[in-house]
Design a protein around this motif. Sequence first.
Motif, PDB file in Angstrom:
ATOM      1  N   ARG A  74      85.931 -58.876  60.525  1.00  0.00           N
ATOM      2  CA  ARG A  74      86.194 -58.744  61.958  1.00  0.00           C
ATOM      3  C   ARG A  74      84.916 -58.387  62.718  1.00  0.00           C
ATOM      4  O   ARG A  74      84.731 -58.777  63.871  1.00  0.00           O
ATOM      5  N   LEU A  75      84.030 -57.661  62.055  1.00  0.00           N
ATOM      6  CA  LEU A  75      82.759 -57.288  62.668  1.00  0.00           C
ATOM      7  C   LEU A  75      81.757 -58.440  62.694  1.00  0.00           C
ATOM      8  O   LEU A  75      80.660 -58.303  63.234  1.00  0.00           O
ATOM      9  N   GLY A  76      82.132 -59.567  62.048  1.00  0.00           N
ATOM     10  CA  GLY A  76      81.184 -60.673  61.929  1.00  0.00           C
ATOM     11  C   GLY A  76      80.247 -60.512  60.758  1.00  0.00           C
ATOM     12  O   GLY A  76      79.252 -61.233  60.643  1.00  0.00           O
ATOM     13  N   TRP A  77      80.556 -59.572  59.877  1.00  0.00           N
ATOM     14  CA  TRP A  77      79.738 -59.318  58.698  1.00  0.00           C
ATOM     15  C   TRP A  77      80.272 -60.107  57.502  1.00  0.00           C
ATOM     16  O   TRP A  77      81.253 -60.853  57.618  1.00  0.00           O
ATOM     17  N   ILE A  78      79.634 -59.923  56.367  1.00  0.00           N
ATOM     18  CA  ILE A  78      79.994 -60.668  55.153  1.00  0.00           C
ATOM     19  C   ILE A  78      80.532 -59.699  54.106  1.00  0.00           C
ATOM     20  O   ILE A  78      79.883 -58.705  53.769  1.00  0.00           O
ATOM     21  N   ALA A  79      81.726 -60.002  53.584  1.00  0.00           N
ATOM     22  CA  ALA A  79      82.339 -59.201  52.521  1.00  0.00           C
ATOM     23  C   ALA A  79      81.916 -59.750  51.164  1.00  0.00           C
ATOM     24  O   ALA A  79      81.884 -60.965  50.952  1.00  0.00           O
ATOM     25  N   VAL A  80      81.611 -58.832  50.242  1.00  0.00           N
ATOM     26  CA  VAL A  80      81.109 -59.216  48.913  1.00  0.00           C
ATOM     27  C   VAL A  80      81.960 -58.526  47.842  1.00  0.00           C
ATOM     28  O   VAL A  80      81.634 -57.417  47.397  1.00  0.00           O
ATOM     29  N   PRO A  81      83.058 -59.147  47.398  1.00  0.00           N
ATOM     30  CA  PRO A  81      83.865 -58.531  46.333  1.00  0.00           C
ATOM     31  C   PRO A  81      83.112 -58.515  45.008  1.00  0.00           C
ATOM     32  O   PRO A  81      82.510 -59.518  44.602  1.00  0.00           O
ATOM     33  N   LEU A  82      83.137 -57.380  44.332  1.00  0.00           N
ATOM     34  CA  LEU A  82      82.508 -57.213  43.025  1.00  0.00           C
ATOM     35  C   LEU A  82      83.598 -57.001  41.978  1.00  0.00           C
ATOM     36  O   LEU A  82      84.634 -56.409  42.263  1.00  0.00           O
ATOM     37  N   ASP A  83      83.346 -57.471  40.784  1.00  0.00           N
ATOM     38  CA  ASP A  83      84.346 -57.420  39.714  1.00  0.00           C
ATOM     39  C   ASP A  83      84.223 -56.101  38.945  1.00  0.00           C
ATOM     40  O   ASP A  83      83.173 -55.806  38.359  1.00  0.00           O
ATOM     41  N   LYS A  84      85.302 -55.344  38.917  1.00  0.00           N
ATOM     42  CA  LYS A  84      85.292 -54.059  38.219  1.00  0.00           C
ATOM     43  C   LYS A  84      85.135 -54.215  36.699  1.00  0.00           C
ATOM     44  O   LYS A  84      84.820 -53.247  36.005  1.00  0.00           O
ATOM     45  N   LYS A  85      85.343 -55.424  36.186  1.00  0.00           N
ATOM     46  CA  LYS A  85      85.221 -55.660  34.743  1.00  0.00           C
ATOM     47  C   LYS A  85      83.800 -56.032  34.333  1.00  0.00           C
ATOM     48  O   LYS A  85      83.528 -56.202  33.140  1.00  0.00           O
ATOM     49  N   TRP A  86      82.908 -56.173  35.292  1.00  0.00           N
ATOM     50  CA  TRP A  86      81.539 -56.505  34.953  1.00  0.00           C
ATOM     51  C   TRP A  86      80.878 -55.390  34.149  1.00  0.00           C
ATOM     52  O   TRP A  86      81.189 -54.206  34.310  1.00  0.00           O
ATOM     53  N   THR A  87      79.948 -55.792  33.305  1.00  0.00           N
ATOM     54  CA  THR A  87      79.108 -54.825  32.612  1.00  0.00           C
ATOM     55  C   THR A  87      78.076 -54.290  33.605  1.00  0.00           C
ATOM     56  O   THR A  87      77.853 -54.891  34.670  1.00  0.00           O
ATOM     57  N   PRO A  88      77.410 -53.161  33.298  1.00  0.00           N
ATOM     58  CA  PRO A  88      76.351 -52.665  34.191  1.00  0.00           C
ATOM     59  C   PRO A  88      75.276 -53.707  34.480  1.00  0.00           C
ATOM     60  O   PRO A  88      74.788 -53.798  35.611  1.00  0.00           O
ATOM     61  N   ALA A  89      74.935 -54.518  33.473  1.00  0.00           N
ATOM     62  CA  ALA A  89      73.905 -55.553  33.674  1.00  0.00           C
ATOM     63  C   ALA A  89      74.413 -56.629  34.635  1.00  0.00           C
ATOM     64  O   ALA A  89      73.662 -57.106  35.503  1.00  0.00           O
TER      65      ALA A  89
END
Length: 488
Positions: A74-89
């Motif tokens: 809504r702010l005109g920004w970009i949402a970046v979903p991250l996967d909780k199952k990812w490894t730290p790397a």
Amino acid sequence: MYIGDPLSLYAQTKPDTAAICFEHTRITYKELWDRITGMADGLVQMLGEGGKRKIALWLENRPEFLEAFFAIIRLGWIAVPLDKKWTPAELRHALSIACPDAVIAEDGLSLKMQETLVIPVEQLYRDGSGGLFTHASPTENDLFYLGFTSGTTGKPKGYVRSHGSWLKSFSAAETAFGFHSGYSVLAPGPLCHSLSLFAAVHAIHSGSTFYMLHSFDVDKVHRLLEEGCVDMLHVVPTMLEKLMEKYRGAKTIHQSVKWIIASGAYWEENSKKRAKQIFPQARLFEYYGASELSFVAYQEYPSKEKGSKPFPGVRIRIGDSSGNDVRPGDIGQVYINSPFLFSGYVKNENETKKVLTSFGATVGDMGRMDSQGGLHIVGRRKNMFKSGGLKVYPEEVEHVIKKHPSVEEAVVVGIKDEYWGEKGIACVQWRKKEAEEEIKRFCKQHLSAYKCPKQWVEINKWPLTKSGKIDRFTLKRWLEKVLACQEQ
């Protein structure tokens, strides 16, 4: 128009209608709008109003995920979903691509991301209905979403989408599937993946009710179906198989489900037949698409036509290695032109050019067009191998193998061989192990001899990607090690 634009209207015209149902929580459109505007104000207060910011989401499936998502865009920004199952790397790699201005996360994550501003989600909500700051509305051309490919054979690539690409996809889905607002939608997969996220955002944007689960749980899905809560079910075929396994041998029938939409992997014919028996009132759709392409083609079951027809607005052509049209019925690379395409990969111009070509957009899938204009996907170019100098597409062989009732699951991979160059090995999870010789005969009846697997391996536990698909890359490496040990 931008994604989420109608929500302020819904808050006025249907304030008590459920927007999100999660476990024992029911959030109305009035409550949702208040929480979105309050969160948007919280973000502006913390980060300032200027710039095209990127905000990452490190959240489980929960209402706050969607509230934050809509607040960001809504702010005109970009949402970046991250996967909780990812490894730290993997997480570090994704953050290096996205370079977010902040990460919204469950409280207590700050120690794991010392180089990135972490905002506990609970701190974002303001008292009242928000609206303290005036925000310029996004346009259809503005980017709103940065997602990631699964990265099966390497590191995941980040890709970006515009508001317009998804808005046009919403309209195409409504036309193709006959869906309109006012229905309830369940997509039990993780919202960090585009398939479930698209279903959720489309449902809320259209004024429908979205049912959310913390994670895919057969018993919880079953309960919602038993209670008649779900009109439309968005799934990958493996989810539906697990759900129908619960009904195996029973005469359970769900009359309330009106649509089942499946994608992400091939939906086997036998599975479709079982689904039609359990959900007799549902229209069953399978569609082909990709994160970079969005919708490409779809097919309703049952259908007289064997191929999939293009979504409204999509044009499909089949080309050879030089991009020239192949003869009707011949296999070639699938190219499309449509208004639903992604805007490109982030920091990866070379890979973007491989998808957005002068011949059309392609993700390397191989297919053919039949005389009725129907699309038949044969397989991925990267999965193809040559046995005796002839091309074999594993997916084509797998489709035949899985038609046999003794097979639960099957994956075919090509392994280097001194005689054949590469030989096809079928990894099979059996329902009836003694059927191996029978299924070899079955393959010879339905496949050219060079396509038939040269070796069969029983497997009961599959390596999976983060999105729940069988990980061919890992499976192939495991097979190579096993065969090398056998030769020693």
